[in-house]
Design a protein around this motif. Sequence first.
Motif, mmCIF file in Angstrom:
data_model
loop_
_atom_site.group_PDB
_atom_site.id
_atom_site.type_symbol
_atom_site.label_atom_id
_atom_site.label_comp_id
_atom_site.label_asym_id
_atom_site.label_seq_id
_atom_site.Cartn_x
_atom_site.Cartn_y
_atom_site.Cartn_z
ATOM 1 N N SER A 256 0.845 -1.197 0.000
ATOM 2 C CA SER A 256 0.000 0.000 0.000
ATOM 3 C C SER A 256 0.880 1.247 0.000
ATOM 4 O O SER A 256 1.830 1.352 0.793
ATOM 5 C CB SER A 256 -0.911 0.010 1.227
ATOM 6 O OG SER A 256 -1.672 1.202 1.276
ATOM 7 N N ILE A 257 0.569 2.208 -0.877
ATOM 8 C CA ILE A 257 1.326 3.445 -0.945
ATOM 9 C C ILE A 257 0.950 4.334 0.234
ATOM 10 O O ILE A 257 -0.225 4.651 0.450
ATOM 11 C CB ILE A 257 1.066 4.180 -2.278
ATOM 12 C CG1 ILE A 257 1.552 3.321 -3.457
ATOM 13 C CG2 ILE A 257 1.763 5.536 -2.294
ATOM 14 C CD1 ILE A 257 1.266 3.924 -4.809
ATOM 15 N N LYS A 258 1.952 4.737 0.994
ATOM 16 C CA LYS A 258 1.712 5.546 2.191
ATOM 17 C C LYS A 258 1.548 7.032 1.864
ATOM 18 O O LYS A 258 0.693 7.702 2.434
ATOM 19 C CB LYS A 258 2.874 5.362 3.179
ATOM 20 C CG LYS A 258 3.010 3.949 3.728
ATOM 21 C CD LYS A 258 4.318 3.766 4.473
ATOM 22 C CE LYS A 258 4.426 4.714 5.657
ATOM 23 N NZ LYS A 258 5.684 4.492 6.402
ATOM 24 N N ASN A 259 2.371 7.541 0.965
ATOM 25 C CA ASN A 259 2.289 8.972 0.634
ATOM 26 C C ASN A 259 1.504 9.174 -0.662
ATOM 27 O O ASN A 259 2.056 9.270 -1.746
ATOM 28 C CB ASN A 259 3.687 9.588 0.539
ATOM 29 C CG ASN A 259 4.624 8.807 -0.368
ATOM 30 O OD1 ASN A 259 4.427 7.620 -0.626
ATOM 31 N ND2 ASN A 259 5.655 9.476 -0.854
ATOM 32 N N ARG A 260 0.211 9.277 -0.526
ATOM 33 C CA ARG A 260 -0.695 9.284 -1.676
ATOM 34 C C ARG A 260 -1.020 10.683 -2.207
ATOM 35 O O ARG A 260 -1.730 10.811 -3.197
ATOM 36 C CB ARG A 260 -2.014 8.591 -1.310
ATOM 37 C CG ARG A 260 -1.874 7.109 -1.008
ATOM 38 C CD ARG A 260 -3.176 6.543 -0.464
ATOM 39 N NE ARG A 260 -3.082 5.121 -0.213
ATOM 40 C CZ ARG A 260 -3.484 4.178 -1.063
ATOM 41 N NH1 ARG A 260 -3.993 4.536 -2.224
ATOM 42 N NH2 ARG A 260 -3.363 2.902 -0.771
ATOM 43 N N ASN A 261 -0.578 11.725 -1.536
ATOM 44 C CA ASN A 261 -0.926 13.069 -1.998
ATOM 45 C C ASN A 261 0.286 13.978 -1.906
ATOM 46 O O ASN A 261 1.346 13.594 -1.390
ATOM 47 C CB ASN A 261 -2.100 13.628 -1.176
ATOM 48 C CG ASN A 261 -1.815 13.564 0.315
ATOM 49 O OD1 ASN A 261 -0.883 14.202 0.786
ATOM 50 N ND2 ASN A 261 -2.604 12.801 1.068
ATOM 51 N N PHE A 262 0.126 15.206 -2.377
ATOM 52 C CA PHE A 262 1.267 16.108 -2.491
ATOM 53 C C PHE A 262 1.641 16.794 -1.178
ATOM 54 O O PHE A 262 2.536 17.644 -1.171
ATOM 55 C CB PHE A 262 1.004 17.154 -3.572
ATOM 56 C CG PHE A 262 1.003 16.570 -4.965
ATOM 57 C CD1 PHE A 262 2.032 15.743 -5.376
ATOM 58 C CD2 PHE A 262 -0.027 16.845 -5.847
ATOM 59 C CE1 PHE A 262 2.043 15.198 -6.642
ATOM 60 C CE2 PHE A 262 -0.030 16.306 -7.123
ATOM 61 C CZ PHE A 262 1.006 15.477 -7.530
ATOM 62 N N SER A 263 0.981 16.455 -0.095
ATOM 63 C CA SER A 263 1.422 16.950 1.195
ATOM 64 C C SER A 263 2.570 16.109 1.750
ATOM 65 O O SER A 263 3.375 16.596 2.544
ATOM 66 C CB SER A 263 0.258 16.964 2.202
ATOM 67 O OG SER A 263 -0.199 15.648 2.445
ATOM 68 N N ASP A 264 2.654 14.849 1.322
ATOM 69 C CA ASP A 264 3.758 14.010 1.779
ATOM 70 C C ASP A 264 4.522 13.336 0.627
ATOM 71 O O ASP A 264 5.517 12.668 0.866
ATOM 72 C CB ASP A 264 3.278 12.950 2.779
ATOM 73 C CG ASP A 264 2.007 12.246 2.343
ATOM 74 O OD1 ASP A 264 1.698 12.291 1.138
ATOM 75 O OD2 ASP A 264 1.317 11.669 3.206
ATOM 76 N N TYR A 265 4.057 13.505 -0.597
ATOM 77 C CA TYR A 265 4.865 13.143 -1.766
ATOM 78 C C TYR A 265 5.374 14.461 -2.339
ATOM 79 O O TYR A 265 4.638 15.217 -2.961
ATOM 80 C CB TYR A 265 4.046 12.382 -2.811
ATOM 81 C CG TYR A 265 4.868 11.959 -4.013
ATOM 82 C CD1 TYR A 265 5.558 10.755 -4.008
ATOM 83 C CD2 TYR A 265 4.964 12.776 -5.145
ATOM 84 C CE1 TYR A 265 6.324 10.371 -5.099
ATOM 85 C CE2 TYR A 265 5.736 12.409 -6.234
ATOM 86 C CZ TYR A 265 6.405 11.195 -6.204
ATOM 87 O OH TYR A 265 7.177 10.811 -7.281
ATOM 88 N N ILE A 266 6.635 14.763 -2.097
ATOM 89 C CA ILE A 266 7.171 16.091 -2.353
ATOM 90 C C ILE A 266 7.668 16.211 -3.795
ATOM 91 O O ILE A 266 8.420 15.360 -4.288
ATOM 92 C CB ILE A 266 8.324 16.412 -1.384
ATOM 93 C CG1 ILE A 266 7.877 16.150 0.060
ATOM 94 C CG2 ILE A 266 8.789 17.844 -1.561
ATOM 95 C CD1 ILE A 266 6.656 16.937 0.478
ATOM 96 N N ILE A 267 7.232 17.277 -4.462
ATOM 97 C CA ILE A 267 7.701 17.578 -5.811
ATOM 98 C C ILE A 267 8.269 19.001 -5.818
ATOM 99 O O ILE A 267 7.982 19.797 -4.920
ATOM 100 C CB ILE A 267 6.578 17.453 -6.861
ATOM 101 C CG1 ILE A 267 5.472 18.488 -6.595
ATOM 102 C CG2 ILE A 267 6.007 16.041 -6.877
ATOM 103 C CD1 ILE A 267 4.423 18.541 -7.678
#
Length: 338
Positions: A256-267
């Motif tokens: 399961s992917i833990k960082n599913r949004n841009f608050s914790d998947y940093i770009i």
Amino acid sequence: MKKRGVGYASIFYGTGYGNGFPDESRAYANLREDGHIDIYVEVSDVGSGGISVMWQIAAEALGVEKDLVKVIFTSTQVTKDSGTAAASRQTYNTGNAVLDAARNLRENMHMVDEKTSEMKIDFAEGNPHCCDKGDMEERDSENSKRLKEEDLKYIYSKMKDCGLSTKVDGYFKADTTTINMETGQGNPYWPYTFGAQRVTVEVDDETGKVDVLDVVAINDAGKIINPVSAEGQAEGGVAMGIGYALMEEIEVNKGSIKNRNFSDYIIPTSKDVPHIETHFIEAIEETGPYGAKGIGEPVMIPTAPAILNAIYDAVGIRFTSIPVTCDRLLLAIAEKNQ
């Protein structure tokens, strides 16, 4: 303490599906009674500027005023399969199909010369014009003019009178073969795009933060059909490469992917992207539409290795995995000091 380093990387990239996989594109061109030309092509534009490129190729090949050409791409009910917007293939593959359709329509338009004595279409030197044969000398002095709406209306009527089709197909298939696993021989991709980048970074050995200060990106994608779009792709590719090298990481826990949004998947944001100097080496690809080939994905590939080389130049640590986050860099610095 902040330390600067400079790194270089170069790449080559085979565009298209490759390895003998069927890589086909189709299009068709339709000259309308009102003097306008529709290019039907299933070009999926995901921000790459593919629609503009197809329009430019068609208008140039037909030698008509650009506002008389329209690209129809929005419905699969009226377009034929041109393949996906993937593998940096659209400009080369689908562009060749559009070029073929435009040239086939131009050939039919040109055949009016052979079937009637009333008009002449002159495609000499890439500057076509249409006129009554009696007016050739007058119009020849204005040879820079493209075919206008009234020209195309007249051509349409004459083509109908002569039984010439005003709607023609275009087709292209990439020339690749599978690799012979015994000999290593084959033609897995065609064509190839090349690139090189120079990156300057600043490494803070107390916080582990890496700032990219400057990037010079050089790309060979053949003839650049739309320079503004190509420059935008190069800059966007560098931005993606920065994220790839320093920030972006998918965290997985039991599938399961833990960082599913841009608050914790940093770009990267605009503050993370430095000045990018872009250059294009226009080595003409003879098999491409007007010498062009793909540029979509290759522009991001050299960035990450160039950044890793720059980090090595700054602090003497060689990373072989990414992203180089602050904590990983600090850990590597501590291990080196020990």
